[in-house]
Write a protein that holds these residues in place. Sequence first.
Motif: not given
Ligand SMILES: Cc1cc2nc3c(=O)[nH]c(=O)nc-3n(C[C@H](O)[C@H](O)[C@H](O)COP(=O)(O)O)c2cc1C
Length: 402
Positions: A24-26, A59, A101, A169, A172, A222, A265-266, A293-294, A316-318, A401
């Motif tokens: 998930a990425i908002s 979300n 989500q 969810h 976090h 999650k 988380v990030q 994550g990561g 997520a970011r990738p 955040r």
């Molecule tokens: C811009 C942004 C928005 C995010 N929004 C959510 C979200 O809405 N729900 C959620 O469970 N995690 C959210 N995350 C967390 C990601 O799902 C993930 O757990 C986190 O980025 C680590 O994974 P990655 O290393 O692959 O980026 C968000 C992360 C980023 C960077």
Amino acid sequence: MTNIFDSLQLTDSTTIKNRFMKAAISETMGDKNYRPTKELIDLYRAWANGGTGLLITGNVMVDQTARGEFGNIVIEDTRDLDLLKQWAQAGTTNGAKIFMQLNHPGKQSPKTISKQPVSPSAVAMAGSNSFAFNPPRALTNVEIKTIVQKFINAAVVAKKAGFSGVEIHAAHGYLLSQFLSPHDNQRVDEYGGSLENRMRILVEIYTGMREKLGDDFPIALKINSSDFREGGFSEEDSLKVIQKMSQLGINLIEISGGNYEKPTVQGIGKGAFFIDYASKVKKIIDTPVAVTGGFSTANGMSKTIENNEADLIGLARPLVMVPDLPNQFETGNFTVVNLHHLTTKISGLDKKIGSLVGLSYYQQQMRRIAKGLPVQVTDNAWSSLGFAFKKQGLSALIPQRG
Ligand SMILES: Cc1cc2nc3c(=O)[nH]c(=O)nc-3n(C[C@H](O)[C@H](O)[C@H](O)COP(=O)(O)O)c2cc1C
């Protein structure tokens, strides 16, 4: 040995075509009435065409009065069913599955949105960004039951619209995570105290959804491995919750960690943070496990699946940086994705606005993907800063955040 391109069966009628999961990425693409937009729908079509097997949406909030940030989508009824159908259709293009989500932010609803957010107990946020959040009030027992119903209703709407599943969810530091944590949850009624009580809201949401959605509709969860804080939600508690949810019939567990006060988380360049924990989880349950994550390398993703440390790779970011990562992987063109630290080149300023710029950068790139434009790879923070002000005005300066 399982391969990253092998399919994964989640329920009798739901199979994920490969082991790539967009976490998930908002997207922050809801309109001013919290409705999905064309941009959001186009974004999911692009991701589905990029080869990912399972797309988890950013979300979606279950209560209009409790939002986590600007641009949230809210589902309280069927008013947006047509738009939601288009979203589900885009996300199931090319054999992909899309899970919605569902979330409630609890006290992690910023000042710019909530005068007085709600939480299991009136425990204010701590940490350097806590000034951005008003202290919460404790939910009444009746309000908790209403929130349970809101989660269930939103899931029913998601199914009606054609989503392939839902994800609850509970990670976090949002509301369900607040209930799980003894630090945030100091209630003395049936929703606080013992772990059984702290997880009651989650169990009620899950069992209520299952009853309405049927046995064959995938429900994912999650959850944090821990919130990495003294007196908070521990790894031991997390394992017990996961075991219980698995016994109750949850179809997928996604492992993550942290909250706004301890945002583990990030990170950049630390490797996949929760693999060890995911493999512990896999030893105690048969339910499929996703770890997020990561991840950054093709090798790391493949090995995690081949070594049976997880069943799905959450990215997520990738997948913002490389929206067609699975397609590139399949043709041997993907080896690694590098995430960049953005900088204004003014170190005092970077410290203050680092997290804002980080989020804003991904929001900007998702808009480019929706338009079919290439992602901008840069370490220059100024454009992302400009984007944040354009979208949010001066309130961008108040963190949303951790
Ligand atoms: C811009 C942004 C928005 C995010 N929004 C959510 C979200 O809405 N729900 C959620 O469970 N995690 C959210 N995350 C967390 C990601 O799902 C993930 O757990 C986190 O980025 C680590 O994974 P990655 O290393 O692959 O980026 C968000 C992360 C980023 C960077």
